[in-house]
Scaffold this motif. Structure first.
Motif, PDB file in Angstrom:
ATOM      1  N   MET B   1      29.957  46.084  26.014  1.00 13.20           N
ATOM      2  CA  MET B   1      30.640  46.702  24.846  1.00 13.20           C
ATOM      3  C   MET B   1      30.094  45.887  23.753  1.00 13.20           C
ATOM      4  SD  MET B   1      32.612  49.047  24.924  1.00 13.20           S
ATOM      5  CE  MET B   1      33.274  49.915  23.473  1.00 13.20           C
ATOM      6  N   SER B   2      29.942  44.726  23.847  1.00  9.65           N
ATOM      7  CA  SER B   2      29.660  43.787  22.600  1.00  9.65           C
ATOM      8  C   SER B   2      28.464  44.032  22.015  1.00  9.65           C
ATOM      9  CB  SER B   2      29.870  42.213  23.066  1.00  9.65           C
ATOM     10  OG  SER B   2      28.779  42.030  24.196  1.00  9.65           O
ATOM     11  N   ASP B   3      27.440  44.630  22.856  1.00  6.07           N
ATOM     12  CA  ASP B   3      26.189  45.110  22.143  1.00  6.07           C
ATOM     13  C   ASP B   3      26.164  46.258  21.387  1.00  6.07           C
ATOM     14  OD1 ASP B   3      24.408  46.295  24.884  1.00  6.07           O
ATOM     15  OD2 ASP B   3      26.628  46.330  24.505  1.00  6.07           O
ATOM     16  N   LEU B 406      37.888  55.589  26.015  1.00  7.24           N
ATOM     17  CA  LEU B 406      36.903  56.507  26.222  1.00  7.24           C
ATOM     18  C   LEU B 406      35.671  55.590  26.546  1.00  7.24           C
ATOM     19  CD1 LEU B 406      37.589  59.914  24.607  1.00  7.24           C
ATOM     20  CD2 LEU B 406      38.747  59.003  26.783  1.00  7.24           C
ATOM     21  N   HIS B 407      35.484  54.991  25.254  1.00  2.00           N
ATOM     22  CA  HIS B 407      34.279  54.014  25.217  1.00  2.00           C
ATOM     23  C   HIS B 407      34.130  53.011  26.417  1.00  2.00           C
ATOM     24  CE1 HIS B 407      34.343  55.180  21.050  1.00  2.00           C
ATOM     25  NE2 HIS B 407      33.123  54.795  20.902  1.00  2.00           N
ATOM     26  N   ARG B 408      35.184  52.432  26.955  1.00  2.00           N
ATOM     27  CA  ARG B 408      35.110  51.367  27.928  1.00  2.00           C
ATOM     28  C   ARG B 408      34.932  52.150  29.272  1.00  2.00           C
ATOM     29  NH1 ARG B 408      35.857  45.926  26.543  1.00  2.00           N
ATOM     30  NH2 ARG B 408      35.801  45.477  28.548  1.00  2.00           N
ATOM     31  N   LEU B 409      35.893  53.186  29.537  1.00  5.94           N
ATOM     32  CA  LEU B 409      35.801  53.934  30.722  1.00  5.94           C
ATOM     33  C   LEU B 409      34.307  54.430  30.993  1.00  5.94           C
ATOM     34  CD1 LEU B 409      37.010  54.886  33.238  1.00  5.94           C
ATOM     35  CD2 LEU B 409      37.931  56.727  31.800  1.00  5.94           C
ATOM     36  N   ALA B 410      33.729  54.848  29.876  1.00  2.00           N
ATOM     37  CA  ALA B 410      32.067  55.498  30.045  1.00  2.00           C
ATOM     38  C   ALA B 410      31.076  54.523  30.164  1.00  2.00           C
ATOM     39  CB  ALA B 410      31.928  56.262  28.739  1.00  2.00           C
TER      40      ALA B 410
END
Lengths: 514, 514
Positions: B1-3, B406-410
Motif C-alpha cells: 500500500m505504502s508504495d 476496496l484498495h486494501r482488499l484488492a
C-alpha cells in the motif's frame, strides 16, 4: 426461492391451529442456504501450500499449550506428540491425519424437524449474535441485559425467517446468577423457539446440564445418536487451549455433540499483524483443536472456526468490516475446505455504538464476504453492536432483513428458458415497457428480493410519515414481531420436565455471581 | 500500500509551496486500484455461451432502434446491417467483430500527470456521484443543487484520497441556465481539481465545447492525440439509441475521447425481470453501441457500461444494493471481459432518503460486489443518495472513506517472508502478546486500513463527546476538508483563457432553462 420458503402456521394441536387462524400471523421461515454459486478463492495454490507448511512448522517446532489438563497431555502422548510440561509439539502431518475422522458435514437436529440444518458442504446456516453483556434499543438506550431481554431476542429469532438457528447466549442475562444462567438460557431456546440451538460452555457441569436438558427435549436415545447442539469453543490465541474450553470440547465431543473450534483473534494482539501470519496461526490452532476433538472421540462433529478482527493501532480497539478481516475470512475458508471441515466465520460485525451507517457499512462488508468465503455456520449474523458488547434490538431486525439478500445471491442465476426471457424481449421490443408483458406478470412475485424493513417510498410520502430513519423503522418492526410472536407448541409433559429440571438444579446450589 | 500512496503538497510555484508549508495540509492521494485478487465468476461457461448466443439473436432478429439519426442508419447499412425504418438488425457476429477495434484499456490523462488513470485490465478507477438535481446536508436539509454546491463537491473530490477521478455532473447546478451549465461545470473540474474529468453529453454543441475547453487546458495537439475525457452515454433501454446520446458518442469518438456506453436499466421496467434476461439485453445493447462507436472511428476508447437496479414491485421504485443487481453486476463483468472491453458498473447506490443504515447497507453491498465483479470504472462511488436524486455531502465523505477498504482488499495477501511472520510466531509463542514484538513494531503503521471517519473509541469517551452518529462525524469531516482545501496551481494564462472561453460562450446565446 419459492420452493425453499413456505409460510407455516404454528404446528400442533387444535388450540394452536385456532389461535393461528384467529390472528392470521404467518411464521415464515427459510431453509438454510445451499449455495449455487462458487466460493471466492483469494489465495492461489502456492500461497495455500506456504501457509499449510508453515502451520505444520508451528505445530512441530513451537507447539501449543494445553493448560491445567493432564488428561489431555496424556491423550497427546498416546497419539505420538512430544509433550514437555504443558507444551505439546505435533510431528508434521499428525494433526491433519487425526482431523480426517471429523465429518465433512453433519446434521444438527431441531425439535421441529423442518428446522434441521446441515452444516458443511455448500450450506450456510445463520445464527444470531452471541455473548454481549449489554442490550440497546432506541427507547431504553444501552443497559445491562436481563433474562427478559434474552427471551425477547429468542422470540425475535423464532420470528426471523432468514435465521436458521436460535443461537446461544444472544445476550448475557446479568440478572440471573452466573452459575444458573445456562439453565434459563437453554430453557428459553427450548421452549420459545423450535430452531436448533447452542449449549453452554462456561463450566463442565453446565455442559453436562446442556446435554441432560437436550435429552429431556429430544429423548435420551435420540441425543445419543444425533447431534442436537453446536457449541462455541474458543481457542485462547495464541496457541493456548484453556481448561474450561477443553472441558466443553471433551463433554460435547464425547456426547457426539458439535463444537465450533475457533481461534479468537484480534490481529496484532493475539496474532501477527499480517494476514498470512494470522492465517498460519489460525490453521495451526484449528488443526490442534480439531485433532484433539478426534482423540476424545473419533468422528465427533466439529467446525473450523475463525473469529478475526483487526485492531486500531491508535486506540487498541478491535475493528470490524475491515479489508484485513475480509482477507483472513476468505483465506481461512480455503484452508477449511482443503482440510475437509465445515467452516465458521463472519457475521454482522461492527464497532459502532449505534445502529447507524458505520454499523451497516461494517456489517454489510462482513456479511457479503462471509457468503463468498464459503462460510457454513455464521454466528453473529444479526444483532451485534459495539464490538460485541451490545445486542441491539433494532440492529437485530435490520441485519436479519439483509440476510435475505444472502439467500438470493447464493441461489445463483437461473438460465432456464424462463430465466433467459427471450420471449419477453421479443414481445416488448425496442422502446417498449416490460411492466405489463406476460413474462413479467408470470414472474414478478418472486422476481426480486423484498425487504420487510427498508424504505422505498417517494420522498414526499416518506417525509409526511415522519422522515424516519432505519432505526425508527426497525423499532416499529421489533414491536410488531414481538407482538405477533406465538410460542411453538411443545408436548406439555416435556415442558413440565424441563421446568422441573431447571427448578431442581437451581435449588441444588447457592447463587454465584462469579 | 505504502508504495501506492504518497502525501503530496500542492505542486507548482513558490507561492503554493509556501502556502502548503504554512498550513501543513497534506493533499494525499491514492493511485487507482490495480487488483491483485481474482474476479468473482458467478456464471459458468455454459451460461455465458447461452447469454452470448441469445444476445446475437436479439440483434439479428429483433434489432435496435437508432432514432432520428439518418447518418447512423447509413453507417449501419454500409457496415452490412439490415436497416428497416429506424430498426437496425445486425447479422450474427457483426457487432462483435466491429467491437474488436476498441482498445482493451486506455489511459485517461489528467492535467496533473500523477493523476492519470488506466481504464481496463485489472484496474479500478473510482469516480463520484453523477446527476442529482438535489443536494442534502445535515444543516441545510434537502434542497435544489446550486453551482456553489457543485464547486464544493469538486473540492471534496480533490481532497478525497481514494477518489481517482473528479467525475462529471456531481450535482446539477440548477441556478445556472441549462444551456450554460456545462461551461461552469467543466470550468470547476478544470480549475478546482487536477484529476481526470468527464465531458458534457446533453447536446452536441456542449460536447464540442467540452472538447474545446479541454484543448485550452491540455493544448490542442495533446487532445487530438490523447484521451482526456470519459463521458457517460446512456442507452435508452430497451434497445433504443436516442439522437442526443448518439450526438455525444459521435463527437467524442471522432475526437478520440472515451465514452461509457451504458444501458440504463430498472429491471422489470426496461429489461426482463430475470437476471439472465437482463444480461442478454445489456449485452445486445452494449454490442450495438460499441460497434457503432467503432463505425464512427475505429479504435475509439469505450467502456462496457451496466447501470442496473431492481424494482420494488409494490411501488415501482428502483431499489439498490439488491441481490439481483449484484448478480447482474457480476455477470456483466464476465461478458465485458470476454468481449475485451473495460467495464463500468456498481457504485455507492442506495434508495434511502438519509445517509443512515439503509444507505450504508445498500452502498456497501454494491461497493463490495463492484470490486469483485472486475469493474474498471466505478461512477457514483461516493455521495449518491435517494436513488440518485440527491448528492449528499455527508454520504460523500462516508462512502469515500469506505473506498479505502476496496484498495486494501484488492491488494491481495502478502505471502512474502515478512507477510508469513514466522519469526513473530516463534518470538511470541503460546500465550504471548504480539503488540510489542519486533515484527509488529516494524509493520504496524501500514498493517491495517485506517478509517479517517468512523468511531472506534471506548463507549464512555464516545458518550462524553456527544454520542455522535456517523452523519454527525461526517459533517465535521466535510467542513474540515473544505476548510483545508487548496486549489491546485494552474498556469495563469490557461486559467485566463478558460475564463474567457466560458464568458464568451455564455454571452453568445440567451439563457435557456430547457
Amino acid at each position: 426461492m419459492s420452493d425453499e420458503m413456505g409460510g407455516r402456521r404454528a404446528r400442533g394441536g387444535g388450540g394452536a391451529a385456532r389461535r393461528a387462524d384467529r390472528t392470521a400471523v404467518r411464521q415464515e421461515f427459510s431453509r438454510y442456504i445451499e449455495r449455487n454459486i462458487p466460493n471466492f478463492e483469494i489465495l492461489n495454490e502456492e500461497a495455500l501450500q506456504i501457509i499449510e507448511a508453515n502451520a505444520e512448522t508451528v505445530l512441530a517446532e513451537i507447539g501449543v499449550n494445553f493448560v491445567d489438563n493432564p488428561a489431555a497431555l496424556q491423550r497427546w502422548r498416546d497419539a505420538g506428540a512430544d509433550v514437555q510440561g504443558e507444551r505439546v509439539r505435533l510431528p508434521r502431518g499428525l494433526a491433519r491425519t487425526l482431523c480426517a475422522t471429523a465429518p465433512r458435514s453433519f446434521v444438527q437436529h431441531a425439535r421441529n424437524a423442518d428446522r434441521n440444518v446441515t452444516i458443511g458442504g455448500k450450506g450456510l446456516v445463520l445464527a444470531p449474535v452471541y455473548g454481549p453483556p449489554f442490550v440497546r434499543d432506541a427507547e431504553g438506550g444501552r443497559r445491562y441485559a436481563t433474562l427478559a431481554d434474552f427471551r425477547n431476542f429468542v422470540r425475535l429469532g423464532q420470528m426471523s425467517k432468514y435465521l436458521h438457528h436460535s443461537g446461544g447466549t444472544v445476550c448475557e442475562p446479568t440478572d440471573v446468577p452466573v452459575n444458573k444462567r445456562h439453565l434459563d438460557m437453554l430453557h428459553a431456546h427450548m421452549t420459545l423457539a423450535d430452531k436448533p440451538y447452542m449449549g453452554s460452555v462456561t463450566e463442565r457441569s453446565r455442559c453436562v446440564d446442556s446435554v441432560e436438558m437436550s435429552k429431556i427435549l429430544f429423548g435420551a436415545d435420540f441425543v445419543d445418536q444425533n447431534t442436537v447442539m453446536t457449541s462455541l469453543v474458543n481457542i485462547n490465541s495464541p496457541l493456548t487451549f484453556d481448561p474450561i474450553m477443553m472441558d466443553a470440547l471433551e463433554v460435547y465431543a464425547a456426547a457426539g455433540q458439535a463444537c465450533i473450534i475457533s481461534p479468537f483473534i484480534v490481529g496484532g494482539a493475539m496474532a501477527p499483524v499480517t494476514v498470512a501470519g494470522t492465517l498460519t496461526q489460525v490453521l495451526a490452532e484449528v488443526l490442534a483443536g480439531v485433532a484433539y476433538s478426534q482423540l476424545v472421540r473419533a468422528g465427533a462433529p466439529v467446525i473450523f472456526g475463525a473469529f478475526v478482527t483487526s485492531i486500531d493501532m491508535n486506540s487498541g480497539a478491535p475493528t470490524f468490516g475491515t479489508p484485513e478481516a475480509a482477507q483472513i475470512t476468505l483465506g481461512a475458508g480455503q484452508l477449511a475446505r482443503r482440510l475437509g471441515l465445515p467452516y465458521r466465520s463472519a457475521g454482522a460485525f461492527c464497532g459502532s455504538k449505534l445502529p447507524d451507517a458505520q454499523a451497516a457499512y461494517e456489517s454489510a462488508n462482513s456479511l457479503n464476504i462471509g457468503l463468498l468465503s464459503g462460510v457454513n455456520f455464521m454466528l453473529h449474523a444479526c444483532g451485534w453492536l459495539e464490538g460485541g458488547l451490545v445486542s441491539s434490538f433494532e440492529k437485530y431486525v435490520m441485519d436479519a432483513d439483509q440476510l435475505g439478500i444472502l439467500h438470493r445471491l447464493a441461489a445463483g442465476i437461473d438460465v432456464s428458458a424462463n430465466g433467459q426471457a427471450m420471449e419477453a424481449i421479443r414481445e416488448v421490443g425496442p422502446g417498449g415497457h416490460y411492466l405489463g408483458c406476460a413474462h413479467t406478470q408470470a414472474n414478478f412475485k418472486d422476481a426480486f428480493w423484498r425487504t420487510e424493513l427498508l424504505d422505498y417510498k417517494p420522498f414526499e410520502t416518506w417525509d409526511e410519515e415522519g422522515a424516519r430513519d432505519t432505526v425508527a423503522l426497525a423499532g416499529v418492526r421489533v414491536k410488531k414481531m414481538l407482538g405477533d410472536y406465538q410460542a411453538p407448541d411443545l408436548d406439555p409433559a416435556i415442558a413440565e420436565a424441563l421446568a422441573e429440571f431447571v427448578a431442581k438444579k437451581k435449588a441444588s446450589v447457592p447463587d454465584a455471581f462469579l
